[in-house]
Design an enzyme around this catalytic site. Structure first.
Site, PDB file in Angstrom:
ATOM      1  N   HIS A   1       0.886  -1.169   0.000  1.00 49.28           N
ATOM      2  CA  HIS A   1       0.000   0.000   0.000  1.00 49.28           C
ATOM      3  C   HIS A   1       0.920   1.214   0.000  1.00 49.28           C
ATOM      4  CE1 HIS A   1      -3.545  -2.493   0.964  1.00 49.28           C
ATOM      5  NE2 HIS A   1      -2.641  -3.232   1.597  1.00 49.28           N
TER       6      HIS A   1
ATOM      7  N   HIS B   1       2.328  -5.982   3.284  1.00 49.40           N
ATOM      8  CA  HIS B   1       1.517  -7.018   3.921  1.00 49.40           C
ATOM      9  C   HIS B   1       1.944  -8.377   3.381  1.00 49.40           C
ATOM     10  CE1 HIS B   1      -1.999  -4.019   4.762  1.00 49.40           C
ATOM     11  NE2 HIS B   1      -1.046  -3.950   5.661  1.00 49.40           N
TER      12      HIS B   1
ATOM     13  N   THR C   1      -8.194  -5.617   4.584  1.00 49.15           N
ATOM     14  CA  THR C   1      -8.426  -4.174   4.435  1.00 49.15           C
ATOM     15  C   THR C   1      -9.059  -3.835   3.088  1.00 49.15           C
ATOM     16  OG1 THR C   1      -6.245  -3.709   3.505  1.00 49.15           O
ATOM     17  CG2 THR C   1      -6.436  -3.688   5.914  1.00 49.15           C
ATOM     18  N   THR C   2      -9.357  -4.851   2.303  1.00 52.90           N
ATOM     19  CA  THR C   2     -10.057  -4.658   1.023  1.00 52.90           C
ATOM     20  C   THR C   2     -11.253  -5.612   1.008  1.00 52.90           C
ATOM     21  OG1 THR C   2      -8.728  -6.378  -0.053  1.00 52.90           O
ATOM     22  CG2 THR C   2      -7.937  -4.100  -0.228  1.00 52.90           C
TER      23      THR C   2
HETATM   24 ZN   LIG Z   1      -2.924  -5.102   2.236  1.00 50.56          ZN
END
Ligand SMILES: [Zn+2]
Ligand SMILES: *[C@@H]1O[C@H](CO)[C@@H](O)[C@H](O)[C@H]1NC(C)=O
Ligand SMILES: *[C@@H]1O[C@H](CO)[C@@H](O)[C@H](O)[C@H]1NC(C)=O
Length: 390
Positions: free
Chosen positions: A131, A154, A235-236
């Site tokens: 990110h 990540h 987170t998505t």
């Molecule tokens: Zn991520």
């Protein structure tokens, strides 16, 4: 009390931090083109974050990620042992698929990479991705004391008790993500160059390339023993609340040039650069954040008496080790920061004053031959206040 006031002053810049930065709208324009459908078979993008919950109900859940880590509200947990990795050092003969999936750049990982320590189960790797922000603003997902970092890596793993990542992704504790912050440093990071030098081959959305294996461990910070731990989500979309998060306290340094490559190479559509591909911090809703460590980097050992205030930045004073909350308070062997030193100095001054006052009262009593309950009350109160400061 003096030290409390000073603590508040030291904290102030951190408390003001989030409001400055979180207002930036995601850049990158619209994304309405087709792309491989996610598990929910719906499209999503960083421009319609507010609508994620419509197609993906879990995105509106109570245990979402990322979060802001408020270090003074973390709880030290001695059971959080160092993260131990195995199989991360890949031979160059092993090829890995690097892909631009229009949301990020993903490196697929063989399941021979495993987390074998620091988590309640064995987890095997599936992929890693990033990110990032833009030249003008940082783009990490998690924040620490309101501070957003230039980027975040990540590394996604799944619980070996499940047959596949597709099964694990829906199970509590099914996933473990190792997260680390990317910051700008003075030098090129040679480990990251193994990956960054191939970004040029996947500039367009949907493109992929096979790259030679390298030591994936090198993409993570050196210190794997200092981290924050909490229960959260992807987170998505589909935002499943099945992730056991590890956020390393040590950051990764990339040169300004390398950070720029991460920010300015990946397009999601024709001429549109993919930037600011992060989600803002989500409410904790009563969740607790644990830390595997106490005190600032370098772990100073403090015996009972520490004669000199050790060099320490205001930021490193805002640590779990200095947890001012009752209950989170432990007397044995705390590392000493500036705040502690001030507290000790104030305590000494206070004790001195109290003792002088007591001596004065004794003298006065003897002189006046008068018993004074109110004055002994004053002395009692003084002792309590001193306790509270420590
Ligand atoms: Zn991520
Ligand atoms: C996460 O949730 C599990 C299951 O409810 C619980 O046992 C564990 O303590 C939680 N971990 C953290 C870090 O909150
Ligand atoms: C690391 O921990 C220290 C002490 O709690 C804190 O001040 C600092 O902000 C943390 N940094 C990151 C990146 O977690």
């Amino acid at each position: 009390m003096g030290p409390r006031a000073l603590y508040t002053l030291l904290l102030l810049p951190c408390l003001l931090g989030p409001h400055v930065r979180s207002e930036e709208p995601p850049e990158g324009g619209e994304e309405h083109k087709d792309h491989p459908p996610g598990p929910g078979h719906h499209h999503w993008s960083y421009t319609d974050i507010a609508e994620w919950g419509t197609d993906f109900p879990d995105c509106g859940g109570m245990a979402q990620s990322p979060i802001n880590v408020d270090t003074k509200n973390t709880t030290f947990d001695p059971q959080l042992t160092p993260i131990q990795l195995s199989g991360y050092d890949l031979a160059a003969s092993e090829t890995l698929k690097l892909e631009n999936n229009k949301h990020t750049v993903v490196l697929k990982l063989p399941d021979s990479l495993k987390i074998v320590g620091g988590l309640p189960h064995i987890y095997q790797a599936a992929q890693l991705h990033f990110h990032w922000g833009s030249e003008s603003s940082p783009g990490s997902e998690h924040t620490v004391n309101g501070r957003r970092f230039p980027g975040e890596i990540h590394v996604v793993h799944y619980n070996t008790e499940y047959k596949s990542i597709d099964k694990a992704i829906k199970q509590p504790g099914g996933l473990a993500v190792l997260a680390a912050f990317i910051e700008e440093g003075p030098e090129d990071n040679p480990e990251y160059q193994h990956l960054l030098e191939h970004l040029e081959a996947v500039t367009d959305g949907g493109q992929s390339v096979e790259i030679p294996g390298f030591d994936i461990r090198g993409l993570l910070p050196q210190q794997l023993d200092r981290y924050f731990r909490y229960n959260g989500s992807l987170t998505t979309p589909p935002c499943f609340q099945t992730v056991n998060w590890t956020i390393f306290n040590q950051t990764i340094l990339l040169s300004a040039k390398q950070v720029a490559v991460l920010e300015d190479t990946i397009h999601f559509d024709h001429d549109h650069l993919l930037q600011m591909n992060f989600r803002d911090p989500q409410p904790l809703n009563g969740r607790r954040v644990f830390s595997s460590f106490r005190g600032p980097v370098g772990g100073r050992k403090a015996a009972g008496a520490a004669p000199h205030p050790t060099v320490s930045s205001p930021e490193s004073d805002v640590s779990s080790a200095h947890d001012p909350e009752p209950g989170g308070h432990s007397q044995e062997d705390p590392p000493l920061g500036t705040g502690d030193m001030l507290a000790i100095i104030f305590a000494i001054l206070f004790t001195f004053t109290a003792v002088s006052f007591y001596a004065y009262v004794r003298r006065t009593r003897k002189t006046n031959q008068r018993s004074s309950d109110s004055k002994s009350n004053v002395i009692y109160k003084a002792a309590t206040a001193e306790e509270n400061m420590a």
